[in-house]
Design a protein around this motif. Sequence first.
Motif, PDB file in Angstrom:
ATOM      1  N   LEU A 230       0.684  -1.112  -0.046  1.00 54.14           N
ATOM      2  CA  LEU A 230      -0.052   0.131  -0.010  1.00 54.14           C
ATOM      3  C   LEU A 230       0.903   1.210  -0.098  1.00 54.14           C
ATOM      4  O   LEU A 230       1.765   1.336   0.971  1.00 54.14           O
ATOM      5  CB  LEU A 230      -0.965   0.007   1.281  1.00 54.14           C
ATOM      6  CG  LEU A 230      -2.249  -0.961   1.216  1.00 54.14           C
ATOM      7  CD1 LEU A 230      -1.733  -2.429   1.082  1.00 54.14           C
ATOM      8  CD2 LEU A 230      -3.098  -0.654   2.170  1.00 54.14           C
ATOM      9  N   HIS A 232       0.429   5.078   0.673  1.00 48.82           N
ATOM     10  CA  HIS A 232      -0.669   5.609   1.070  1.00 48.82           C
ATOM     11  C   HIS A 232      -0.544   7.096   0.290  1.00 48.82           C
ATOM     12  O   HIS A 232      -1.759   7.791  -0.285  1.00 48.82           O
ATOM     13  CB  HIS A 232      -0.575   5.889   2.436  1.00 48.82           C
ATOM     14  CG  HIS A 232      -0.661   4.699   3.461  1.00 48.82           C
ATOM     15  ND1 HIS A 232      -1.889   4.239   3.332  1.00 48.82           N
ATOM     16  CD2 HIS A 232       0.059   4.026   4.177  1.00 48.82           C
ATOM     17  CE1 HIS A 232      -1.632   3.144   4.112  1.00 48.82           C
ATOM     18  NE2 HIS A 232      -0.628   3.105   4.643  1.00 48.82           N
ATOM     19  N   GLU A 233       0.364   7.940   0.027  1.00 48.66           N
ATOM     20  CA  GLU A 233       0.641   8.964  -0.618  1.00 48.66           C
ATOM     21  C   GLU A 233      -0.188   8.976  -2.058  1.00 48.66           C
ATOM     22  O   GLU A 233      -0.749   9.877  -2.448  1.00 48.66           O
ATOM     23  CB  GLU A 233       1.955   9.432  -0.774  1.00 48.66           C
ATOM     24  CG  GLU A 233       2.022  10.904  -1.132  1.00 48.66           C
ATOM     25  CD  GLU A 233       3.480  11.359  -0.586  1.00 48.66           C
ATOM     26  OE1 GLU A 233       3.895  11.996  -1.796  1.00 48.66           O
ATOM     27  OE2 GLU A 233       4.020  11.336   0.403  1.00 48.66           O
ATOM     28  N   ARG A 234       0.062   7.884  -2.905  1.00 51.71           N
ATOM     29  CA  ARG A 234      -0.516   7.866  -4.141  1.00 51.71           C
ATOM     30  C   ARG A 234      -1.970   7.265  -4.324  1.00 51.71           C
ATOM     31  O   ARG A 234      -2.478   7.018  -5.216  1.00 51.71           O
ATOM     32  CB  ARG A 234       0.337   7.017  -5.254  1.00 51.71           C
ATOM     33  CG  ARG A 234       1.885   7.808  -5.327  1.00 51.71           C
ATOM     34  CD  ARG A 234       2.267   7.482  -6.964  1.00 51.71           C
ATOM     35  NE  ARG A 234       3.318   8.364  -7.332  1.00 51.71           N
ATOM     36  CZ  ARG A 234       4.785   7.957  -7.249  1.00 51.71           C
ATOM     37  NH1 ARG A 234       5.102   6.796  -6.810  1.00 51.71           N
ATOM     38  NH2 ARG A 234       5.648   8.879  -7.433  1.00 51.71           N
ATOM     39  N   LYS A 235      -2.282   6.760  -2.678  1.00 51.35           N
ATOM     40  CA  LYS A 235      -3.677   6.116  -2.880  1.00 51.35           C
ATOM     41  C   LYS A 235      -3.642   4.954  -3.689  1.00 51.35           C
ATOM     42  O   LYS A 235      -4.640   4.736  -4.380  1.00 51.35           O
ATOM     43  CB  LYS A 235      -4.697   7.024  -2.757  1.00 51.35           C
ATOM     44  CG  LYS A 235      -4.751   8.289  -1.880  1.00 51.35           C
ATOM     45  CD  LYS A 235      -5.907   9.006  -1.986  1.00 51.35           C
ATOM     46  CE  LYS A 235      -6.143   9.722  -0.789  1.00 51.35           C
ATOM     47  NZ  LYS A 235      -5.042  10.760  -0.408  1.00 51.35           N
ATOM     48  N   ARG A 236      -2.739   4.403  -3.953  1.00 52.79           N
ATOM     49  CA  ARG A 236      -2.740   3.096  -4.965  1.00 52.79           C
ATOM     50  C   ARG A 236      -1.999   1.794  -4.265  1.00 52.79           C
ATOM     51  O   ARG A 236      -1.088   2.033  -3.264  1.00 52.79           O
ATOM     52  CB  ARG A 236      -2.233   3.232  -6.148  1.00 52.79           C
ATOM     53  CG  ARG A 236      -0.760   3.399  -6.168  1.00 52.79           C
ATOM     54  CD  ARG A 236      -0.435   3.635  -7.552  1.00 52.79           C
ATOM     55  NE  ARG A 236       1.138   3.833  -7.705  1.00 52.79           N
ATOM     56  CZ  ARG A 236       1.735   4.680  -8.816  1.00 52.79           C
ATOM     57  NH1 ARG A 236       0.921   5.129  -9.702  1.00 52.79           N
ATOM     58  NH2 ARG A 236       2.976   4.686  -8.983  1.00 52.79           N
ATOM     59  N   THR A 237      -2.442   0.516  -4.543  1.00 56.83           N
ATOM     60  CA  THR A 237      -1.754  -0.653  -3.997  1.00 56.83           C
ATOM     61  C   THR A 237      -1.237  -1.456  -4.974  1.00 56.83           C
ATOM     62  O   THR A 237      -2.152  -1.687  -6.057  1.00 56.83           O
ATOM     63  CB  THR A 237      -3.090  -1.228  -3.112  1.00 56.83           C
ATOM     64  OG1 THR A 237      -3.388  -0.467  -2.200  1.00 56.83           O
ATOM     65  CG2 THR A 237      -2.343  -2.540  -2.543  1.00 56.83           C
ATOM     66  N   PRO A 302      -6.780   1.039  -6.543  1.00 53.35           N
ATOM     67  CA  PRO A 302      -6.947   1.864  -5.660  1.00 53.35           C
ATOM     68  C   PRO A 302      -6.820   1.183  -4.145  1.00 53.35           C
ATOM     69  O   PRO A 302      -7.049   0.197  -3.837  1.00 53.35           O
ATOM     70  CB  PRO A 302      -8.407   2.399  -5.844  1.00 53.35           C
ATOM     71  CG  PRO A 302      -8.907   2.006  -7.277  1.00 53.35           C
ATOM     72  CD  PRO A 302      -7.992   0.766  -7.520  1.00 53.35           C
ATOM     73  N   SER A 303      -6.345   2.209  -3.382  1.00 56.28           N
ATOM     74  CA  SER A 303      -5.899   1.707  -2.029  1.00 56.28           C
ATOM     75  C   SER A 303      -7.176   1.373  -1.078  1.00 56.28           C
ATOM     76  O   SER A 303      -6.947   1.461   0.167  1.00 56.28           O
ATOM     77  CB  SER A 303      -4.975   2.742  -1.281  1.00 56.28           C
ATOM     78  OG  SER A 303      -3.671   2.416  -1.916  1.00 56.28           O
ATOM     79  N   SER A 304      -8.285   1.557  -1.520  1.00 52.65           N
ATOM     80  CA  SER A 304      -9.614   1.305  -0.607  1.00 52.65           C
ATOM     81  C   SER A 304      -9.976  -0.007  -0.308  1.00 52.65           C
ATOM     82  O   SER A 304     -11.037  -0.454  -0.418  1.00 52.65           O
ATOM     83  CB  SER A 304     -10.542   2.026  -1.023  1.00 52.65           C
ATOM     84  OG  SER A 304     -11.125   1.558  -2.589  1.00 52.65           O
TER      85      SER A 304
END
Length: 312
Positions: A230, A232-237, A302-304
């Motif tokens: 993950l 976090h800063e780019r909100k991608r995984t 996306p990191s959600s």
Amino acid sequence: MGHSAAVWDYRAAIEIAKDWNGIDQVVLRSPHGPSAKVSLYGGQITSWRNEKGEELLFTSSKAIFKPPKAIRGGISTCFPQFGNCGSPEQHGFARNKLWIIDDNPPPVPPNDSDGKTCVDLLLKPSEEDLKCWPYSFEYRLRVMLAADGGLTLISRVRNINGKPFNFSFAYHTYLLVSDISEVRIEGLETLDYLDNLRQRERFTEQGDAVTIESEMDRVYLRSPNVIAVLDHERKRTFVLRKEGLSDVVVWNPWEKRSKSMVDFGDEEYKQMLCVDAAAVEKPITLKPGEEWTGRLQLLVVPSSFCSEQFEL
């Protein structure tokens, strides 16, 4: 990279061009924008871009793209060894050799061919290789780019030798991250690992996720087949799925080690993380005529989500 006049291979709509050293590289493109580049030097993935054209793999600004030095970054294949065991050489010789495009590749299963662009590479041992590792093999590497940008690597190693041999293996994968202090790895919690910074002493992971706060070089043992990284800063995984590879290596050189590597920038450790699908603790044994297959699939989402959603 400088390009020659492109030649299109009708079999898989792949573009073959020269890099700045005159070495052939294969460019895979998805109709929706994602792309990947595979150098015949080392059979190495040197670029993987999403539909926005954003690079997803780290390559050092000081990387040396000339034989005999392995390229610092991308995804390289470590075979027939991972680590520095003296001989043949650190991380094996496969990533330091010129591969060829395989003219007689294995068939692509129907579930793998849908909407994917692929190239098949082949490596056979040279006389020089057989002197330092006296086993005859055929190593086939398939690289596939899916319509959604997912990248899949399939390695097949066949023993065409008269006696069994052992090897260790890793897909040495440099992920490009925004800030190493903002990255966490899910899927390795509670696992035992060997710490290469402490003479391969064995420990158990205590955190609910792995975070990087100093130099790290660990081999996580008997890991699940899905790992999530993950950013976090780019909100991608990054989601890594693996088959035939029981271990995961996590490496970041941090500040002091970075300054000691000639092909690595002093501050570049902040933008990279190696998470390698590997077989390190228990080498793979092949009897004459046997074939081993190892597979790695990389996706960016996306990191959600949490990694449980991606269990096989």
